[in-house]
Design an enzyme around this catalytic site. Sequence first.
Site, short mmCIF file in Angstrom:
data_model
loop_
_atom_site.label_atom_id
_atom_site.label_comp_id
_atom_site.label_asym_id
_atom_site.label_seq_id
_atom_site.Cartn_x
_atom_site.Cartn_y
_atom_site.Cartn_z
N LYS A 1 8.81 9.60 -0.22
CA LYS A 1 9.14 8.58 0.87
C LYS A 1 10.56 7.81 0.16
CE LYS A 1 5.15 6.87 0.62
NZ LYS A 1 3.88 6.00 0.82
N ASP B 1 1.57 4.69 5.43
CA ASP B 1 -0.12 5.24 6.00
C ASP B 1 0.41 6.02 7.33
OD1 ASP B 1 -1.39 3.93 3.77
OD2 ASP B 1 -1.79 2.24 5.04
#
Length: 314
Positions: A224, A256
Amino acid sequence: MIDVLTFGEAMVALRADRPLRTSGSLRMSVAGAEANVSIGLSRLGHRTQWVGLTGDDELGAMVMRTLRAEGVGLTHAQRGEGPTGLVIFEPRVADVTRVSYYRTGSAGSRLEPGQVRTALRQPIKVIHTTGITAALGAEPLAAVRTAVGAASKLGALMCLDVNYRSKLWDRDAAAAALRPLMGGVDILVASDDELALAAPPGARSEAEQVKALLEAGVREVVVKRGAAGAEVFEESGSTRRPALTVPVKDTVGAGDAFVAGYLSALIDGEPISARLERAVTAGAFAVASTGDWEGLPYRDELDLLRAAPGSTIR
């Protein structure tokens, strides 16, 4: 067949409207990385279960009620000794949020391998947890090791999000706990500054870290990169996807949401490019909304961000 089984600590979140020492109001909700992922996947139409402990108190009842209302299975969730954990989000300056945990001795920190082992006695496609669970203590770490060791024998994919939290443990402790797990992890999710916590210590650059992780047995290394998007590395190469540009209201829970989107498309049999597309879309919904999970999309809303800014859907 359960699509995704998650386990970890779910807490009550209190969100302040201004710095805590100046008093003000607190808005109450539910938080917890694995619970967030479970809710995100449930909204996208998947069968999910969350495994964990809450206190035998009203806050624990609120956690259970919220997860149940969001369609998350609680067959193996329990009410245990100790209070339900708390997390407080405090807006301190500009877009910087300060987080305070009240989870020492909480019910969720008493998760044991046996509880996870019992939950694994059913057909499961994907098992998901995070480094947060491993940081909660010896028993939760043992539960993580149990799941990682059992996944391949069960025919399930094991997904681990590093999710490093400096207020729970230091980087040396995190690395010592997480590195030995990599041989049993199929999908590793990490921000670019978290890769070093999972890769062997001799791997310095990102390229070296990714190579070492793939050689250790990880099938997909999902990196990420925040506003720059994300990239997935596998033996055959890498696939990159930029983030969607949206007005940012709250970045908490974006990671998440990203994981929920990625696993959703994986379960649907989509290629990596489509998994990243759904992942960054779910992440964009998260940052454009307030709260850990409240703004996460339902499946029929995935195209909503394609509407022109300021649109009214009639």
